[in-house]
Design a protein around this motif. Structure first.
Motif, PDB file in Angstrom:
ATOM      1  N   LYS A 160       0.845  -1.387   0.104  1.00  0.00           N
ATOM      2  CA  LYS A 160      -0.190  -0.284   0.081  1.00  0.00           C
ATOM      3  C   LYS A 160       0.715   1.175  -0.135  1.00  0.00           C
ATOM      4  CE  LYS A 160      -4.016  -2.068   2.123  1.00  0.00           C
ATOM      5  NZ  LYS A 160      -5.154  -1.858   3.405  1.00  0.00           N
ATOM      6  N   PHE A 161       2.260   1.131   0.066  1.00  0.00           N
ATOM      7  CA  PHE A 161       3.131   2.316  -0.109  1.00  0.00           C
ATOM      8  C   PHE A 161       3.447   2.558  -1.256  1.00  0.00           C
ATOM      9  CE2 PHE A 161       7.337   4.454   0.853  1.00  0.00           C
ATOM     10  CZ  PHE A 161       6.784   5.444   1.457  1.00  0.00           C
ATOM     11  N   GLU A 162       2.799   3.129  -2.244  1.00  0.00           N
ATOM     12  CA  GLU A 162       3.024   3.327  -3.506  1.00  0.00           C
ATOM     13  C   GLU A 162       4.028   4.420  -3.836  1.00  0.00           C
ATOM     14  OE1 GLU A 162      -1.026   3.756  -5.505  1.00  0.00           O
ATOM     15  OE2 GLU A 162      -1.429   1.640  -4.860  1.00  0.00           O
ATOM     16  N   MET A 163       5.234   4.266  -3.450  1.00  0.00           N
ATOM     17  CA  MET A 163       6.439   5.009  -3.774  1.00  0.00           C
ATOM     18  C   MET A 163       7.617   4.358  -4.451  1.00  0.00           C
ATOM     19  SD  MET A 163       8.339   7.975  -1.499  1.00  0.00           S
ATOM     20  CE  MET A 163       7.129   8.652  -0.813  1.00  0.00           C
ATOM     21  N   PHE A 164       8.000   4.784  -5.525  1.00  0.00           N
ATOM     22  CA  PHE A 164       9.271   4.020  -6.003  1.00  0.00           C
ATOM     23  C   PHE A 164      10.076   4.826  -6.254  1.00  0.00           C
ATOM     24  CE2 PHE A 164       4.947   2.113  -7.269  1.00  0.00           C
ATOM     25  CZ  PHE A 164       5.212   0.735  -6.961  1.00  0.00           C
ATOM     26  N   HIS A 165      11.713   4.492  -6.045  1.00  0.00           N
ATOM     27  CA  HIS A 165      12.796   5.283  -6.393  1.00  0.00           C
ATOM     28  C   HIS A 165      14.094   4.452  -6.430  1.00  0.00           C
ATOM     29  CE1 HIS A 165      15.920   8.368  -6.041  1.00  0.00           C
ATOM     30  NE2 HIS A 165      14.924   9.315  -6.585  1.00  0.00           N
ATOM     31  N   GLU A 166      15.051   4.734  -7.261  1.00  0.00           N
ATOM     32  CA  GLU A 166      16.019   3.677  -7.198  1.00  0.00           C
ATOM     33  C   GLU A 166      17.026   3.641  -5.975  1.00  0.00           C
ATOM     34  OE1 GLU A 166      18.880   7.001  -9.184  1.00  0.00           O
ATOM     35  OE2 GLU A 166      18.761   5.118 -10.347  1.00  0.00           O
ATOM     36  N   ARG A 167      16.803   4.834  -5.167  1.00  0.00           N
ATOM     37  CA  ARG A 167      17.417   4.814  -3.658  1.00  0.00           C
ATOM     38  C   ARG A 167      16.481   4.543  -2.587  1.00  0.00           C
ATOM     39  NH1 ARG A 167      18.309   9.801  -3.426  1.00  0.00           N
ATOM     40  NH2 ARG A 167      18.314  10.538  -5.597  1.00  0.00           N
ATOM     41  N   LEU A 168      15.180   3.885  -3.059  1.00  0.00           N
ATOM     42  CA  LEU A 168      14.272   3.602  -1.950  1.00  0.00           C
ATOM     43  C   LEU A 168      14.248   1.931  -1.732  1.00  0.00           C
ATOM     44  CD1 LEU A 168      12.036   4.581   0.159  1.00  0.00           C
ATOM     45  CD2 LEU A 168      10.439   4.698  -1.741  1.00  0.00           C
ATOM     46  N   ILE A 169      14.053   1.660  -0.360  1.00  0.00           N
ATOM     47  CA  ILE A 169      13.883   0.167  -0.043  1.00  0.00           C
ATOM     48  C   ILE A 169      12.932   0.406   0.928  1.00  0.00           C
ATOM     49  CG2 ILE A 169      14.570  -1.588   0.941  1.00  0.00           C
ATOM     50  CD1 ILE A 169      17.441  -0.955   0.202  1.00  0.00           C
ATOM     51  N   VAL A 170      11.666  -0.221   0.519  1.00  0.00           N
ATOM     52  CA  VAL A 170      10.371  -0.451   1.341  1.00  0.00           C
ATOM     53  C   VAL A 170      10.460  -1.937   1.986  1.00  0.00           C
ATOM     54  CG1 VAL A 170       7.845  -0.221   1.529  1.00  0.00           C
ATOM     55  CG2 VAL A 170       9.233   1.191  -0.169  1.00  0.00           C
ATOM     56  N   ILE A 171      10.480  -1.883   3.303  1.00  0.00           N
ATOM     57  CA  ILE A 171      10.379  -3.389   3.946  1.00  0.00           C
ATOM     58  C   ILE A 171       9.163  -3.275   4.876  1.00  0.00           C
ATOM     59  CG2 ILE A 171      12.895  -3.298   3.930  1.00  0.00           C
ATOM     60  CD1 ILE A 171      12.521  -2.944   7.166  1.00  0.00           C
ATOM     61  N   ARG A 172       8.734  -4.560   4.992  1.00  0.00           N
ATOM     62  CA  ARG A 172       7.553  -4.903   5.803  1.00  0.00           C
ATOM     63  C   ARG A 172       8.151  -4.756   7.385  1.00  0.00           C
ATOM     64  NH1 ARG A 172       2.809  -7.024   4.975  1.00  0.00           N
ATOM     65  NH2 ARG A 172       3.582  -8.032   2.840  1.00  0.00           N
ATOM     66  N   GLY A 173       7.697  -4.011   8.239  1.00  0.00           N
ATOM     67  CA  GLY A 173       8.273  -4.001   9.659  1.00  0.00           C
ATOM     68  C   GLY A 173       7.093  -3.551  10.439  1.00  0.00           C
ATOM     69  N   ASP A 174       7.313  -3.930  11.838  1.00  0.00           N
ATOM     70  CA  ASP A 174       6.345  -3.219  12.689  1.00  0.00           C
ATOM     71  C   ASP A 174       7.256  -3.014  14.066  1.00  0.00           C
ATOM     72  OD1 ASP A 174       4.440  -3.030  14.701  1.00  0.00           O
ATOM     73  OD2 ASP A 174       3.194  -4.628  14.130  1.00  0.00           O
ATOM     74  N   VAL A 175       7.164  -1.730  14.582  1.00  0.00           N
ATOM     75  CA  VAL A 175       7.721  -1.475  15.630  1.00  0.00           C
ATOM     76  C   VAL A 175       7.391  -2.305  17.095  1.00  0.00           C
ATOM     77  CG1 VAL A 175       8.332   0.921  14.902  1.00  0.00           C
ATOM     78  CG2 VAL A 175       6.064   0.559  16.186  1.00  0.00           C
ATOM     79  N   PHE A 176       6.006  -2.756  17.043  1.00  0.00           N
ATOM     80  CA  PHE A 176       5.960  -3.680  18.156  1.00  0.00           C
ATOM     81  C   PHE A 176       6.503  -5.137  17.960  1.00  0.00           C
ATOM     82  CE2 PHE A 176       2.053  -0.662  18.349  1.00  0.00           C
ATOM     83  CZ  PHE A 176       2.441  -0.223  19.579  1.00  0.00           C
ATOM     84  N   ALA A 177       6.945  -5.390  17.085  1.00  0.00           N
ATOM     85  CA  ALA A 177       7.816  -6.643  16.750  1.00  0.00           C
ATOM     86  C   ALA A 177       9.321  -6.242  16.311  1.00  0.00           C
ATOM     87  CB  ALA A 177       7.153  -7.310  15.395  1.00  0.00           C
ATOM     88  N   PRO A 178      10.296  -6.101  17.342  1.00  0.00           N
ATOM     89  CA  PRO A 178      11.543  -5.722  17.189  1.00  0.00           C
ATOM     90  C   PRO A 178      12.252  -6.573  16.168  1.00  0.00           C
ATOM     91  CG  PRO A 178      10.886  -5.647  19.346  1.00  0.00           C
ATOM     92  CD  PRO A 178       9.691  -6.365  18.645  1.00  0.00           C
TER      93      PRO A 178
END
Length: 213
Positions: free
Chosen positions: A36-54
């Motif tokens: 759902k994070f629709e942003m794309f760039h050669e210097r952008l990495i999008v990862i699945r993460g949750d601050v409640f799951a260290p």
């Protein structure tokens, strides 16, 4: 710089990511739903993460130069997103040897003594009561950050708007914002601009920053 952004799907976090990329940085955006994070760039990495799951954020922290946190919620119910979430971010930073942290709080946590009667009344009787749980958790977050010994900066914005980025705003470092001109709010775009601008500013290390137009 290699940077990691938490709360990247929010209004401020997303614009911070855009500004960081425009400035030439390498950015990792931590989101719960990458599709759902629709942003794309050669210097952008999008990862699945949750601050409640260290465990989901630790590996992404390795090798980063700084952390920007725009964590927040869109409800008024009890929450620990600010305190517990940021505490997990801080622990991941320590484990990875990352020292620079910029995070968001809120200006209403403290009411300067020179605040006029009506604005003070509005903050005490309306704002602080409506957002009681959020402010209580932000206070816990600030305590955690201040105890961390990191090169931290806490930014306390007033009312946020969806206005455009101007690059022109007032900031106060470790002192209340003067009320001579009033606190007229700040756009999320300019708040993101401030976060990016303070990245390499040693004068903002271990400091509370108030911001307003």
């Amino acid at each position: 710089m290699k940077l990691i952004v938490f709360g990247a799907t929010g209004g401020t976090g997303r614009q911070a990511v855009e500004l960081l990329l425009a400035a030439g940085h390498e950015v990792t955006a931590v989101v719960r739903q990458p599709d759902k994070f629709e942003m794309f760039h050669e210097r952008l990495i999008v990862i699945r993460g949750d601050v409640f799951a260290p465990s989901t954020i630790q590996s992404a922290m390795v090798g980063k130069d700084a952390v920007l946190s725009a964590l927040g919620v869109n409800h008024r119910q009890p929450t620990t997103v600010y305190s517990e979430g940021t505490d997990h971010v801080i622990r991941a930073m320590r484990n990875a040897g990352v020292h620079r942290l910029i995070c968001l709080s809120a200006s209403a946590l403290e009411i300067p003594p020179d605040t006029r009667f009506m604005p003070r009344l509005i903050i005490q009787l309306i704002v602080r009561r409506l957002f009681k749980h959020l402010y209580e958790d932000m206070e816990r977050m600030e305590q955690n950050v201040r105890r961390s010994a990191l090169d931290w900066t806490i930014i306390r914005p007033p009312r946020l708007t969806n206005g455009s980025r101007t690059g022109t705003y007032r900031i106060a470092v470790n002192r209340p914002m003067t009320k001579a001109k009033g606190l007229r709010g700040i756009s999320r775009a300019d708040l993101a601009d401030c976060m990016v601008d303070l990245l390499n500013n040693p004068a903002s290390y271990q400091s509370l920053i108030e911001i307003s137009y």
